[in-house]
Enzyme design. Structure first.
Site, short mmCIF file in Angstrom:
data_model
loop_
_atom_site.label_atom_id
_atom_site.label_comp_id
_atom_site.label_asym_id
_atom_site.label_seq_id
_atom_site.Cartn_x
_atom_site.Cartn_y
_atom_site.Cartn_z
N GLY A 1 -42.31 -19.03 8.91
CA GLY A 1 -40.88 -19.25 9.02
C GLY A 1 -40.08 -18.77 7.83
O GLY A 1 -40.59 -18.15 6.90
N ASP A 2 -38.82 -19.07 7.86
CA ASP A 2 -37.86 -18.57 6.89
C ASP A 2 -37.54 -19.66 5.87
O ASP A 2 -38.41 -20.41 5.46
CB ASP A 2 -36.60 -18.07 7.62
CG ASP A 2 -35.88 -16.96 6.88
OD1 ASP A 2 -35.28 -17.26 5.83
OD2 ASP A 2 -35.90 -15.81 7.35
N THR B 1 -35.65 -23.09 4.29
CA THR B 1 -35.10 -24.39 4.67
C THR B 1 -34.82 -25.21 3.42
O THR B 1 -35.19 -24.82 2.31
CB THR B 1 -36.04 -25.14 5.63
OG1 THR B 1 -35.33 -26.24 6.23
CG2 THR B 1 -37.27 -25.65 4.92
N HIS C 1 -34.82 -29.20 1.63
CA HIS C 1 -35.22 -30.61 1.61
C HIS C 1 -34.43 -31.32 0.53
O HIS C 1 -34.14 -30.73 -0.53
CB HIS C 1 -36.72 -30.76 1.31
CG HIS C 1 -37.61 -30.07 2.27
ND1 HIS C 1 -37.55 -30.29 3.63
CD2 HIS C 1 -38.60 -29.17 2.08
CE1 HIS C 1 -38.47 -29.54 4.24
NE2 HIS C 1 -39.12 -28.86 3.32
N ALA D 1 -36.06 -29.75 11.52
CA ALA D 1 -36.76 -28.47 11.44
C ALA D 1 -38.26 -28.72 11.35
O ALA D 1 -38.71 -29.75 10.84
CB ALA D 1 -36.28 -27.69 10.22
N GLY E 1 -44.95 -29.58 7.98
CA GLY E 1 -44.60 -30.48 9.07
C GLY E 1 -43.14 -30.44 9.46
O GLY E 1 -42.61 -29.37 9.79
N CYS F 1 -33.29 -21.13 8.38
CA CYS F 1 -34.25 -20.49 9.29
C CYS F 1 -33.79 -19.11 9.75
O CYS F 1 -34.23 -18.62 10.78
CB CYS F 1 -34.52 -21.39 10.50
SG CYS F 1 -35.46 -22.86 10.09
#
Length: 265
Positions: free
Chosen positions: A120-121, A123, A125, A192, A205, A223
């Site tokens: 994926g790209d 993200t 948190h 996500a 996860g 993303c």
């Protein structure tokens, strides 16, 4: 080793993908839950790698045991639950230009940046976001990574239903969305997903926005998706929700969907 994207999946989820996992005789369906609180990202990543390596070592020993006619060991399963200080992570297939901050901008926002080994790209948190890292041996449950992603999504969808929110999936985009129906005016992502799977053992996860500071998403192209918004439970309900309360609602749904027993350490 296989990597799976946090942003897209090639196939829409079939209806059967959200059915609970059937029990399997002789397989360990206990999942040990560790609640880490506000945890440093790199330290949590290292813990995931440690648990993954230990599980893979058991699987190697089990292959040797089978060759020698000995009984196998049970492989463990874990779920790490935490929040992180502000951090941006870029997956293997991500584009660095989707981070819109330079080093000085990251410092101004008290954020860090890490390239990581999930698919994926990019993200984000941060505090107020419930992050779950299942380190599961899918040989204990089912060996189907797409089904695994769909069940994680379904647990979040059911948790949102507990709060009176209708959520679902958008074909071709992994994650959980509000206004997800085709033609809806304002599709927005609330959770996500991004995973890595090695010999059917998972890591990384989901990231479920509870009371997240959504302005931090404004410093990335989440993303790599430019035409859809991001939201949180707080944004949708109009008030903050204790992250611990969401954990308590989410765990029974995960237990039901994976036909698992959770042991909270």
């Amino acid at each position: 080793m296989s990597l799976y994207s946090s942003c897209a999946t090639p196939d829409p989820a079939p209806a059967s993908a959200v059915a609970p996992a059937a029990g399997a005789a002789g397989h360990n369906r206990q999942i040990i839950v560790r609640k880490l609180g506000l945890a440093d990202y790199e330290a949590t990543w290292a813990l995931q790698e440690e648990l993954l390596a230990a599980t893979l070592a058991v699987k190697v020993r089990n292959r040797q045991a089978a060759d020698e006619g000995r009984l196998p060991e049970a492989t463990p399963n874990y779920l790490l639950l935490c929040q992180h200080p502000h951090v941006y992570t870029l997956g293997k297939s991500g584009k660095p230009e989707h981070l819109l901050l330079d080093a000085e901008g990251l410092a101004r926002h008290s954020a860090t940046f890490h390239r990581i080994n999930r698919g994926g790209d990019i993200t984000y948190h941060g505090p107020g976001q419930l992050v779950g890292y299942p380190i599961l041996d899918l040989d204990n449950f089912f060996t189907d990574i797409h089904r695994y992603l769909r069940l994680l999504e379904e647990a979040v969808i059911r948790t949102l239903a507990d709060y009176g929110l209708a959520a679902g999936r958008i074909a071709g985009l992994t994650g959980v969305w509000l206004d997800f129906e085709e033609g809806a005016p304002n599709p927005r992502k609330i959770c996500a997903l991004g995973v890595k799977c090695s010999r059917w053992v998972t890591m990384h996860g989901f990231a479920f926005n509870i009371n997240s500071d959504l302005t931090y998403f404004g410093h990335i192209v989440p993303c790599g998706i430019t035409d859809k918004a991001v939201t949180s439970l707080q944004q949708e309900l109009g008030h903050a929700v204790p992250v611990a309360e969401v954990e308590q609602r989410l765990l029974p749904h995960l237990a039901d969907l994976f036909a698992a027993d959770f042991i909270v350490e």
